[in-house]
Scaffold this active site. Structure first.
Site, PDB file in Angstrom:
ATOM      1  N   GLN A 230      -0.207  13.115   5.327  1.00 24.09           N
ATOM      2  CA  GLN A 230       0.716  11.808   5.961  1.00 24.09           C
ATOM      3  C   GLN A 230       0.796  10.823   4.857  1.00 24.09           C
ATOM      4  O   GLN A 230      -0.144  10.502   4.200  1.00 24.09           O
ATOM      5  CB  GLN A 230      -0.030  11.123   7.227  1.00 24.09           C
ATOM      6  CG  GLN A 230       0.570   9.864   7.710  1.00 24.09           C
ATOM      7  CD  GLN A 230      -0.147   9.328   8.951  1.00 24.09           C
ATOM      8  OE1 GLN A 230       0.395   9.596   9.858  1.00 24.09           O
ATOM      9  NE2 GLN A 230      -0.910   8.264   8.949  1.00 24.09           N
ATOM     10  N   THR A 231       2.017  10.360   4.853  1.00 25.63           N
ATOM     11  CA  THR A 231       2.551   9.301   3.616  1.00 25.63           C
ATOM     12  C   THR A 231       2.720   8.173   4.397  1.00 25.63           C
ATOM     13  O   THR A 231       3.444   8.183   5.520  1.00 25.63           O
ATOM     14  CB  THR A 231       3.276   9.881   2.701  1.00 25.63           C
ATOM     15  OG1 THR A 231       4.603  10.235   3.208  1.00 25.63           O
ATOM     16  CG2 THR A 231       2.809  11.040   1.899  1.00 25.63           C
ATOM     17  N   ASN A 232       2.781   7.181   3.781  1.00 25.68           N
ATOM     18  CA  ASN A 232       3.045   5.952   4.379  1.00 25.68           C
ATOM     19  C   ASN A 232       3.128   4.753   3.206  1.00 25.68           C
ATOM     20  O   ASN A 232       2.675   5.072   2.186  1.00 25.68           O
ATOM     21  CB  ASN A 232       1.962   5.297   5.181  1.00 25.68           C
ATOM     22  CG  ASN A 232       2.528   4.416   6.261  1.00 25.68           C
ATOM     23  OD1 ASN A 232       3.686   3.952   6.333  1.00 25.68           O
ATOM     24  ND2 ASN A 232       1.591   3.954   7.369  1.00 25.68           N
TER      25      ASN A 232
ATOM     26  N   TRP B 193      -7.681   9.453  15.868  1.00 26.53           N
ATOM     27  CA  TRP B 193      -6.461   9.726  15.838  1.00 26.53           C
ATOM     28  C   TRP B 193      -6.010  11.026  14.727  1.00 26.53           C
ATOM     29  O   TRP B 193      -4.654  11.409  15.077  1.00 26.53           O
ATOM     30  CB  TRP B 193      -5.766   8.218  15.220  1.00 26.53           C
ATOM     31  CG  TRP B 193      -6.030   8.059  13.851  1.00 26.53           C
ATOM     32  CD1 TRP B 193      -6.989   7.574  13.397  1.00 26.53           C
ATOM     33  CD2 TRP B 193      -5.405   8.408  12.717  1.00 26.53           C
ATOM     34  NE1 TRP B 193      -6.954   7.151  12.343  1.00 26.53           N
ATOM     35  CE2 TRP B 193      -6.088   7.875  11.439  1.00 26.53           C
ATOM     36  CE3 TRP B 193      -4.383   9.164  12.284  1.00 26.53           C
ATOM     37  CZ2 TRP B 193      -5.796   7.838  10.243  1.00 26.53           C
ATOM     38  CZ3 TRP B 193      -4.036   9.515  11.089  1.00 26.53           C
ATOM     39  CH2 TRP B 193      -4.747   8.714   9.960  1.00 26.53           C
TER      40      TRP B 193
ATOM     41  N   GLY C 274      -3.625  13.973  17.385  1.00 19.77           N
ATOM     42  CA  GLY C 274      -3.775  12.783  18.175  1.00 19.77           C
ATOM     43  C   GLY C 274      -5.203  12.147  18.830  1.00 19.77           C
ATOM     44  O   GLY C 274      -5.119  11.371  19.561  1.00 19.77           O
TER      45      GLY C 274
ATOM     46  N   GLU D  31      -2.631  10.554   3.021  1.00 22.48           N
ATOM     47  CA  GLU D  31      -3.663  10.839   3.823  1.00 22.48           C
ATOM     48  C   GLU D  31      -3.663  12.053   4.426  1.00 22.48           C
ATOM     49  O   GLU D  31      -2.953  12.695   4.927  1.00 22.48           O
ATOM     50  CB  GLU D  31      -3.678   9.803   5.129  1.00 22.48           C
ATOM     51  CG  GLU D  31      -3.901   8.269   4.707  1.00 22.48           C
ATOM     52  CD  GLU D  31      -3.848   7.520   5.548  1.00 22.48           C
ATOM     53  OE1 GLU D  31      -4.863   6.429   5.942  1.00 22.48           O
ATOM     54  OE2 GLU D  31      -2.813   7.663   6.552  1.00 22.48           O
TER      55      GLU D  31
ATOM     56  N   ASP E 274       0.259   5.401   0.670  1.00 22.03           N
ATOM     57  CA  ASP E 274      -0.733   6.281   0.988  1.00 22.03           C
ATOM     58  C   ASP E 274      -0.474   7.873   0.936  1.00 22.03           C
ATOM     59  O   ASP E 274       0.686   8.190   1.351  1.00 22.03           O
ATOM     60  CB  ASP E 274      -1.222   6.059   2.481  1.00 22.03           C
ATOM     61  CG  ASP E 274      -1.703   4.588   2.908  1.00 22.03           C
ATOM     62  OD1 ASP E 274      -2.279   4.101   1.958  1.00 22.03           O
ATOM     63  OD2 ASP E 274      -1.156   4.161   3.856  1.00 22.03           O
TER      64      ASP E 274
ATOM     65  N   GLU F  99       0.813  -1.254   0.063  1.00 25.29           N
ATOM     66  CA  GLU F  99       0.033  -0.004  -0.084  1.00 25.29           C
ATOM     67  C   GLU F  99       1.137   1.377  -0.026  1.00 25.29           C
ATOM     68  O   GLU F  99       1.840   1.284   0.591  1.00 25.29           O
ATOM     69  CB  GLU F  99      -0.931  -0.037   1.102  1.00 25.29           C
ATOM     70  CG  GLU F  99      -1.758   1.035   1.283  1.00 25.29           C
ATOM     71  CD  GLU F  99      -2.717   1.037   2.409  1.00 25.29           C
ATOM     72  OE1 GLU F  99      -3.274   1.969   3.018  1.00 25.29           O
ATOM     73  OE2 GLU F  99      -3.233   0.170   2.989  1.00 25.29           O
TER      74      GLU F  99
ATOM     75  N   ARG G  91       5.760   3.257   8.579  1.00 22.79           N
ATOM     76  CA  ARG G  91       6.678   4.105   7.725  1.00 22.79           C
ATOM     77  C   ARG G  91       6.099   5.585   7.387  1.00 22.79           C
ATOM     78  O   ARG G  91       6.256   6.046   6.656  1.00 22.79           O
ATOM     79  CB  ARG G  91       7.040   3.446   6.501  1.00 22.79           C
ATOM     80  CG  ARG G  91       7.699   1.985   6.507  1.00 22.79           C
ATOM     81  CD  ARG G  91       8.216   1.665   5.325  1.00 22.79           C
ATOM     82  NE  ARG G  91       9.034   0.272   5.537  1.00 22.79           N
ATOM     83  CZ  ARG G  91       8.328  -0.787   5.440  1.00 22.79           C
ATOM     84  NH1 ARG G  91       7.131  -1.077   5.128  1.00 22.79           N
ATOM     85  NH2 ARG G  91       9.178  -1.841   5.829  1.00 22.79           N
ATOM     86  N   GLU G  92       5.516   6.179   8.508  1.00 18.75           N
ATOM     87  CA  GLU G  92       4.677   7.456   8.246  1.00 18.75           C
ATOM     88  C   GLU G  92       5.803   8.549   8.347  1.00 18.75           C
ATOM     89  O   GLU G  92       6.598   8.483   9.068  1.00 18.75           O
ATOM     90  CB  GLU G  92       3.964   7.759   9.342  1.00 18.75           C
ATOM     91  CG  GLU G  92       2.568   6.660   9.534  1.00 18.75           C
ATOM     92  CD  GLU G  92       3.216   5.585  10.552  1.00 18.75           C
ATOM     93  OE1 GLU G  92       4.262   5.457  11.052  1.00 18.75           O
ATOM     94  OE2 GLU G  92       2.337   4.738  10.814  1.00 18.75           O
TER      95      GLU G  92
ATOM     96  N   ARG H 102       9.773   5.825  19.584  1.00 13.47           N
ATOM     97  CA  ARG H 102       8.788   4.868  18.954  1.00 13.47           C
ATOM     98  C   ARG H 102       9.457   3.543  18.668  1.00 13.47           C
ATOM     99  O   ARG H 102       9.111   2.256  19.017  1.00 13.47           O
ATOM    100  CB  ARG H 102       8.127   5.341  17.702  1.00 13.47           C
ATOM    101  CG  ARG H 102       7.221   4.535  17.022  1.00 13.47           C
ATOM    102  CD  ARG H 102       6.588   5.025  15.856  1.00 13.47           C
ATOM    103  NE  ARG H 102       5.910   4.212  15.214  1.00 13.47           N
ATOM    104  CZ  ARG H 102       5.208   4.440  14.061  1.00 13.47           C
ATOM    105  NH1 ARG H 102       5.879   5.630  13.482  1.00 13.47           N
ATOM    106  NH2 ARG H 102       4.586   3.685  13.371  1.00 13.47           N
TER     107      ARG H 102
END
Length: 295
Positions: free
Chosen positions: A124-126, A202, A206, A111, A109, A107, A135-136, A285
């Protein structure tokens, strides 16, 4: 790509990228297909309105909605122009993405995370490979995405994936599978999707800011759908092998194995001015940063 400054090689490479940019512009003008030729609803068709190839996706307190391409593709370029939800869009997400099917899916993304009135949108890409994402990256934008349409594109070949906004690269995911063993999406055909949905657990600050349904319906508009990619068909057709075989298509050209010098400068500017989160920098993280972040 190695650039030899002050030589004819540098000039020829730059001219190639200029020609390629012109090709993309001509392609967009000449080959914008009808929406119904390329796409169909896959979720809540009653929330989707097609007004002469201007497609409006609506979110209200009963449902979001989504569209998907009629075919899957392996390598190539997909783009769309989007005008995002105006005003208070907190809690909403507008998405443009590519995805294969199943739990072990690949995928890519875009977003767009809504926000309260007066606050900026974040994009936001992933990248998911074999069902694994995390992998944001998040970027602010250098324009108001609710005031007019802007172009969002994926360029995907066997060497890299480039996320572009109005032709400017904001992210590159490089194929490092042979180099360091990081999986790369290269085997699964992906459909191309657009959607609007509620993600107030989210999406905005957040999840602390919830969707205000008094502002519904929330509408994002899509237009100028362009797909120049290898159609992924059944193994028996032989097209899958054709898609995987290098050298057949314009995106296989060596000059597209990486960014041009000009694109590299654009990406550097984007990262310096507009990158607000990068998973590769998030040591809180990850106890150990992902391998692609270390090379």
């Amino acid at each position: 790509m190695k650039i030899l400054h002050g030589s004819g090689i540098h000039s020829s490479v730059m001219h190639f990228h200029v020609r390629l940019l012109c090709f993309w512009m001509l392609f967009s003008l000449a080959f914008s297909a009808n929406f119904t030729d390329l796409f169909q609803p896959f979720w809540a068709p009653d929330h989707i309105v097609n007004e002469d190839n201007l497609v409006k996706l609506t979110l209200d307190n009963t449902s979001g909605c989504g569209i998907r391409s009629r075919r899957n593709y392996l390598f190539g370029r997909a783009s769309v122009q989007i005008k995002l939800i105006e005003g208070d869009s907190a809690g909403t997400v507008t998405a443009f993405y590519m995805s294969s099917d199943g739990p072990d899916h690949d995928e890519l993304d875009f977003e767009f995370l809504g926000n309260v009135s007066g606050e900026p949108y974040l994009v936001q890409t992933n990248v998911y490979v074999n069902g694994t994402g995390n992998r944001e990256q998040r970027h602010s934008l250098w324009f108001d995405p609710t005031a007019d349409f802007h172009s969002y594109s994926f360029l995907w070949n066997r060497h890299c994936i480039i996320f572009l906004i109005d032709g400017i690269p904001i992210r590159v995911f490089t194929n490092k599978e042979e180099e360091i063993g990081v999986p790369y999406p290269k085997n699964q055909g992906m459909g191309i999707y657009g959607s609007v949905w509620n993600a107030d657990d989210w999406a905005t600050q957040g999840g602390s800011v919830k969707t205000d349904w008094s502002h519904a319906p929330f509408i994002s508009a899509f237009r100028s759908f362009n797909i120049d990619a290898c159609e992924y068909l059944a193994e028996s057709d032989g097209t899958v092998g054709k898609c995987r075989e290098g050298g057949l298509y314009w995106w296989d050209k060596p000059a597209l194995n990486s960014l041009s010098l000009h694109q590299s400068r654009q990406l550097k500017w984007v990262r310096a001015k507009h990158l607000v989160y990068d998973y590769c920098k998030d040591t809180g993280r990850f106890n150990e940063l992902p391998r692609e972040c270390l090379s």
